[in-house]
Design a protein around this motif. Structure first.
Motif, PDB file in Angstrom:
ATOM      1  N   GLU A  75      45.008  43.598  44.707  1.00 15.82           N
ATOM      2  CA  GLU A  75      44.899  42.604  43.631  1.00 15.82           C
ATOM      3  C   GLU A  75      43.591  42.644  42.863  1.00 15.82           C
ATOM      4  N   ILE A  76      42.530  43.125  43.511  1.00 14.37           N
ATOM      5  CA  ILE A  76      41.253  43.187  42.784  1.00 14.37           C
ATOM      6  C   ILE A  76      41.367  44.122  41.573  1.00 14.37           C
ATOM      7  N   PHE A  77      42.319  45.056  41.624  1.00 11.45           N
ATOM      8  CA  PHE A  77      42.528  45.948  40.483  1.00 11.45           C
ATOM      9  C   PHE A  77      43.693  45.505  39.588  1.00 11.45           C
ATOM     10  N   ILE A  97      42.878  55.413  34.963  1.00 13.97           N
ATOM     11  CA  ILE A  97      41.701  54.850  35.617  1.00 13.97           C
ATOM     12  C   ILE A  97      41.536  53.391  35.219  1.00 13.97           C
ATOM     13  N   ILE A  98      41.267  52.568  36.225  1.00 16.05           N
ATOM     14  CA  ILE A  98      40.983  51.155  35.970  1.00 16.05           C
ATOM     15  C   ILE A  98      39.491  50.939  36.171  1.00 16.05           C
ATOM     16  N   GLU A  99      38.874  50.256  35.226  1.00 16.66           N
ATOM     17  CA  GLU A  99      37.463  49.903  35.338  1.00 16.66           C
ATOM     18  C   GLU A  99      37.334  48.402  35.106  1.00 16.66           C
ATOM     19  N   LYS A 100      36.661  47.729  36.027  1.00 22.09           N
ATOM     20  CA  LYS A 100      36.430  46.292  35.848  1.00 22.09           C
ATOM     21  C   LYS A 100      34.954  45.993  36.088  1.00 22.09           C
ATOM     22  N   GLN A 147      30.340  47.229  38.660  1.00 26.27           N
ATOM     23  CA  GLN A 147      31.593  47.700  38.078  1.00 26.27           C
ATOM     24  C   GLN A 147      32.371  48.444  39.153  1.00 26.27           C
ATOM     25  N   ILE A 148      33.685  48.281  39.119  1.00 25.99           N
ATOM     26  CA  ILE A 148      34.528  48.957  40.103  1.00 25.99           C
ATOM     27  C   ILE A 148      35.534  49.855  39.382  1.00 25.99           C
ATOM     28  N   ILE A 194      40.480  48.471  50.990  1.00 27.06           N
ATOM     29  CA  ILE A 194      39.813  48.507  49.684  1.00 27.06           C
ATOM     30  C   ILE A 194      38.373  47.987  49.772  1.00 27.06           C
ATOM     31  N   ASP A 195      38.151  46.939  50.577  1.00 31.40           N
ATOM     32  CA  ASP A 195      36.809  46.345  50.673  1.00 31.40           C
ATOM     33  C   ASP A 195      35.776  47.354  51.168  1.00 31.40           C
ATOM     34  N   ILE A 196      36.191  48.212  52.071  1.00 31.56           N
ATOM     35  CA  ILE A 196      35.257  49.206  52.609  1.00 31.56           C
ATOM     36  C   ILE A 196      34.833  50.177  51.512  1.00 31.56           C
ATOM     37  N   TRP A 197      35.783  50.566  50.675  1.00 34.33           N
ATOM     38  CA  TRP A 197      35.493  51.533  49.613  1.00 34.33           C
ATOM     39  C   TRP A 197      34.639  50.914  48.508  1.00 34.33           C
TER      40      TRP A 197
END
Ligand SMILES: [Zn+2]
Length: 195
Positions: free
Chosen positions: A13-15, A42-45, A130-131, A109-112
């Motif tokens: 969900e973060i993406f 690619i998603i960038e937030k 930024q992720i 995902i949190d680890i990455w």
């Protein structure tokens, strides 16, 4: 499992898009439906956070198809591209990180995303970050990405860009991103970064 196997998961969900609360479907630059075409995207937030108040705001979110990424990259000066590429070569080791995380099958995902790939700072101790994620269809690929870059590292990268390249990225940003008013000043020198 071989180290080279592509591991995928459904998109966390973060993406998702913060504006729609749903997964992204279209390239924000050319409006192509990347789910329908089935191509990688690619998603960038970008996020800003107040560490004292424990408040986190999404600043902008962008999706790029590979064609658009290529086009943007080609529009930057060769010197800018070279300096950025050298910066990441010198300050990160995504291959090594990839191997270590895959060796222990760490696909949360949190680890990455937890530590900046350049500065190694934790997501809980930086004012902005930024992720990035590489996705195909409804799947996220664990291959170097996903990762997080903290504001300090982003600032350093921005300094490597020529004025001309900065102008190109700023124009692009004005076209595709609507910055929240309270972040306009801080983020006016922030541009999407794709590497
Ligand atoms: Zn596109």
């Amino acid at each position: 499992m071989s180290e080279n196997t592509f591991h995928t998961s459904s998109i966390p969900e973060i993406f998702y898009s913060d504006s729609t609360k749903k997964p992204f479907t279209h390239c924000k630059v050319c409006q192509k439906d990347v789910i329908q075409t089935g191509e990688p995207y690619i998603i960038e937030k970008a996020y800003g956070q107040d560490l004292i108040k424990g408040k986190r705001d999404m600043i902008f979110e962008v999706v790029y198809c590979l064609d658009c990424i290529q086009e943007i990259n080609e529009s930057l000066s060769e010197e800018s591209r070279e300096r950025i590429s050298n910066y990441f070569k010198t300050h990160t080791n995504l291959d090594k990180r990839d191997k270590e995380l895959k060796k222990y099958e760490l696909f949360e995902i949190d680890i990455w995303l937890n530590n900046c790939i350049v500065k190694n700072k934790s997501i809980d101790e930086v004012d902005e970050f930024q992720i990035y994620a590489l996705c195909i269809g409804n799947e996220l690929l664990f291959h170097q990405a996903p990762y997080m870059v903290c504001g300090e590292a982003i600032e350093e990268v921005m300094e490597l860009l020529s004025n001309k390249s900065l102008d190109i990225l700023n124009d692009l940003m004005t076209d595709i991103i609507d910055l929240p008013p309270q972040y306009r000043e801080l983020f006016k020198t922030r541009t999407p970064m794709i590497f």
